[in-house]
Design an enzyme around this catalytic site. Structure first.
Site, PDB file in Angstrom:
ATOM      1  N   LYS A  65      27.246 -37.994  45.936  1.00 36.31           N
ATOM      2  CA  LYS A  65      29.021 -37.110  45.702  1.00 36.31           C
ATOM      3  C   LYS A  65      29.818 -37.448  47.210  1.00 36.31           C
ATOM      4  O   LYS A  65      29.454 -36.593  47.750  1.00 36.31           O
ATOM      5  CB  LYS A  65      28.688 -35.988  44.915  1.00 36.31           C
ATOM      6  CG  LYS A  65      29.800 -35.296  44.510  1.00 36.31           C
ATOM      7  CD  LYS A  65      30.079 -34.624  43.861  1.00 36.31           C
ATOM      8  CE  LYS A  65      30.670 -33.664  43.082  1.00 36.31           C
ATOM      9  NZ  LYS A  65      30.449 -32.925  42.015  1.00 36.31           N
ATOM     10  N   ASP A 114      40.146 -40.880  45.416  1.00 36.29           N
ATOM     11  CA  ASP A 114      39.898 -41.625  46.352  1.00 36.29           C
ATOM     12  C   ASP A 114      38.409 -41.168  46.769  1.00 36.29           C
ATOM     13  O   ASP A 114      38.343 -41.989  48.468  1.00 36.29           O
ATOM     14  CB  ASP A 114      40.390 -40.809  47.802  1.00 36.29           C
ATOM     15  CG  ASP A 114      40.093 -39.308  48.063  1.00 36.29           C
ATOM     16  OD1 ASP A 114      39.176 -38.389  47.396  1.00 36.29           O
ATOM     17  OD2 ASP A 114      40.398 -38.650  48.746  1.00 36.29           O
ATOM     18  N   GLY A 115      37.637 -40.656  45.981  1.00 37.45           N
ATOM     19  CA  GLY A 115      36.146 -40.836  45.643  1.00 37.45           C
ATOM     20  C   GLY A 115      35.895 -40.674  46.790  1.00 37.45           C
ATOM     21  O   GLY A 115      34.315 -39.998  47.831  1.00 37.45           O
ATOM     22  N   GLY A 122      33.047 -42.097  34.274  1.00 37.99           N
ATOM     23  CA  GLY A 122      32.705 -42.564  34.900  1.00 37.99           C
ATOM     24  C   GLY A 122      32.219 -41.847  35.879  1.00 37.99           C
ATOM     25  O   GLY A 122      33.720 -41.162  36.390  1.00 37.99           O
ATOM     26  N   ASP A 147      31.867 -35.348  29.066  1.00 42.55           N
ATOM     27  CA  ASP A 147      30.905 -35.875  30.707  1.00 42.55           C
ATOM     28  C   ASP A 147      30.526 -35.236  31.405  1.00 42.55           C
ATOM     29  O   ASP A 147      29.418 -35.595  32.630  1.00 42.55           O
ATOM     30  CB  ASP A 147      32.214 -36.528  30.871  1.00 42.55           C
ATOM     31  CG  ASP A 147      32.450 -35.801  32.207  1.00 42.55           C
ATOM     32  OD1 ASP A 147      33.816 -35.239  30.594  1.00 42.55           O
ATOM     33  OD2 ASP A 147      33.667 -36.057  32.414  1.00 42.55           O
ATOM     34  N   ASN A 148      29.940 -33.573  31.448  1.00 39.58           N
ATOM     35  CA  ASN A 148      29.564 -33.126  32.283  1.00 39.58           C
ATOM     36  C   ASN A 148      28.616 -32.469  31.709  1.00 39.58           C
ATOM     37  O   ASN A 148      27.684 -31.729  32.777  1.00 39.58           O
ATOM     38  CB  ASN A 148      30.382 -31.568  32.815  1.00 39.58           C
ATOM     39  CG  ASN A 148      31.250 -32.127  33.716  1.00 39.58           C
ATOM     40  OD1 ASN A 148      31.745 -33.746  34.318  1.00 39.58           O
ATOM     41  ND2 ASN A 148      32.843 -31.396  33.340  1.00 39.58           N
ATOM     42  N   ARG A 155      22.163 -35.096  46.179  1.00 40.51           N
ATOM     43  CA  ARG A 155      21.854 -34.517  45.587  1.00 40.51           C
ATOM     44  C   ARG A 155      20.820 -35.259  44.093  1.00 40.51           C
ATOM     45  O   ARG A 155      20.749 -36.611  44.359  1.00 40.51           O
ATOM     46  CB  ARG A 155      22.764 -33.869  43.915  1.00 40.51           C
ATOM     47  CG  ARG A 155      23.374 -35.360  43.392  1.00 40.51           C
ATOM     48  CD  ARG A 155      24.411 -34.151  42.745  1.00 40.51           C
ATOM     49  NE  ARG A 155      25.413 -35.285  42.344  1.00 40.51           N
ATOM     50  CZ  ARG A 155      26.268 -34.647  40.852  1.00 40.51           C
ATOM     51  NH1 ARG A 155      26.976 -33.565  41.381  1.00 40.51           N
ATOM     52  NH2 ARG A 155      27.572 -36.243  40.469  1.00 40.51           N
TER      53      ARG A 155
END
Length: 488
Positions: free
Chosen positions: A105, A117-118, A87, A244-245, A168
């Site tokens: 991002k 940590d995002g 995800g 997933d990319n 982005r």
């Protein structure tokens, strides 16, 4: 068109986490114009509130309100193994603006961050910002980078670094992993909704086909076959071609440990975390084909709505076999163009492959050598050409140059006409690792001038730009071994 499937099995509300004292690092006026942001004389937004939005500190700017930021769930294969649920661990979709998705991002933790940590760090964010825009200027389908915002907030990776948020845009960030996720749960309802969304918004031609889902797979596969051929033609290595990319629109997305070839090595590995070389340069077409097989497997239940399991498998397998044919045709077209060949002859592929082998054997600079070939004349003599000095085996390259010059005799274009066309497909400037590293090191000292200079240069990769001539040079010896990891 934003990702508009609703439900907590699809996405989660995700407000960005503010960063302290944000500041501009870089900004793309051309992307801003795409989405209707008004600019001032300095080519930054007129409305200062945009800094807060693109830092993740607020949700209002320019008369717009992003009232429903989300992160989406997907699954996928990583380095060839099923990784299960993944995800948007660092990406937050703010919403839709001018039919483009705007995503942050590095704006904090999401429901799918797992142990992360995002956050993103300045180092990797600079690379993504510059490469997104460089790839666009090269004519390669890609997500675009709107802005790069920095903060002194500390983020731990291998060492302590500072935070950054890269904004982005793309028509959609739907990826193969979204299909794999719903297929893994045997959730045919969601799988069908996802496919129907893509067809309605991005592949409407599939509706005219008796097999719209099969046609959707065919179109996604064809776009990605052509995309990877374009990567090969400019010496671009993605670095992490996990399923997933991979974009469902055939875009280059998720810039991580990428790299452009300097010295040509057919088996070059740009990601030092890729110990087995799964994603090496020469394996990219094969791995993209493998990812399309993952997509085929995920879409199998959709065909099963109208066919038996065996019929569905046969249909998808037959369509999947078209991938290498489409790739080879596009690869040959692109490399013919790089050699200035407008016509097709049976020996062209062998001529291209002989050159690449010779370049590999002598580790010749990929970008500069192809650029230099535009200077050859139809009456050139191999022994007089400077290009031969780049090769260890002079006899071999002299023979290749003689065969190439002979091949040019069958072309109708003049030397000057051919040069003009070759210089429109063979860039002079690429984002070399050592250039990115120099910009990063300056930026870490609060000097963003080199980031902005590189941005300017890379937006015109085919122009001579004499004042920036030194940016076209190969890296110094001590910078040739630079590699990048998945850490960001």
């Amino acid at each position: 068109m934003p990702f508009n499937l609703h439900g907590d099995d699809v996405c989660q509300p995700t407000p960005p986490t503010p960063i302290p004292n944000p500041y501009w690092v870089a900004f793309s006026p051309s992307v801003a114009r795409l989405i209707g942001i008004e600019l001032g004389a300095d080519n930054f937004p007129n409305d200062p509130e945009w800094l807060g939005v693109l830092a993740g500190n607020q949700l209002n700017a320019g008369g717009l309100t992003f009232s429903n930021p989300i992160s989406t769930v997907y699954s996928g294969h990583q380095f060839g193994s099923w990784a299960g649920q993944l995800g948007d661990g660092r990406a937050i979709l703010l919403g839709d603006i001018n039919n483009l998705e705007l995503q942050l991002k590095g704006a904090g933790r999401t429901h799918y961050s797992r142990m992360g940590d995002g956050r993103a760090v300045l180092r990797s964010s600079i690379r993504e910002f510059l490469c997104s825009e460089a790839m666009h200027a090269l004519g390669i389908p890609t997500s675009r980078a709107l802005a790069l915002v920095g903060s002194k907030q500390a983020v731990r990776r291998e060492t302590m670094e500072t935070a950054a948020v890269c904004s982005r845009i793309a028509p959609s960030f739907i990826r193969v992993g979204h299909f794999e996720h719903f297929a893994s749960l045997q959730n045919i309802v969601r799988l069908k909704e996802l496919a129907d969304l893509l067809i309605a918004e991005f592949y409407p031609e599939c509706l005219a086909n008796k097999e719209p889902y099969l046609d959707l797979f065919k179109e996604i596969s064809a776009r990605n076959a052509k995309l990877v051929a374009q990567w090969q033609s400019v010496g671009f290595c993605h670095g992490v071609l996990n399923s997933d990319n991979i974009s469902a629109l055939g875009l280059t997305i998720d810039y991580g440990p990428f790299g452009f070839l300097d010295q040509f090595e057919i088996d070059h590995i740009c990601n030092h975390s890729d110990h087995g070389g799964r994603y090496a340069y020469h394996r990219q077409p094969q791995i993209m084909h493998w990812n399309m097989a993952c997509l085929a497997s995920a879409m199998l239940p959709l065909l099963g709505l109208e066919h038996s399991a065996e019929e569905s498998q046969d249909l998808l397998r037959s369509t999947l076999e078209e991938f290498p044919v489409i790739y080879a045709k596009e690869w040959q077209r692109l490399f013919r163009s790089k050699l200035g060949l407008q016509s097709k002859e049976d020996g062209d592929t062998a001529l291209i492959e002989r050159l690449l082998q010779a370049m590999h054997d002598s580790k010749v600079d990929f970008t500069n050598f192809f650029r230099s070939l535009s200077n050859l004349k139809k009456d050139s003599k191999p022994i007089e050409l400077m290009q031969r000095n780049e090769f260890i085996d002079r006899e071999n390259i002299d023979q290749w140059l003689a065969d190439y010059i002979n091949r040019l005799q069958s072309e109708v274009l003049s030397d000057e006409e051919r040069k003009g066309l070759m210089n429109q497909v063979n860039p002079k400037y690429i984002l070399r690792n050592h250039l990115a590293q120099a910009a990063i090191e300056k930026a870490q000292q609060d000097d963003f001038s080199e980031v902005q200079t590189l941005q300017q240069i890379l937006m015109q990769p085919f122009d001579e730009q004499e004042v920036f001539e030194h940016y076209s040079k190969p890296p110094p010896v001590d910078m040739q071994a630079l590699a990048v990891s998945c850490s960001s």
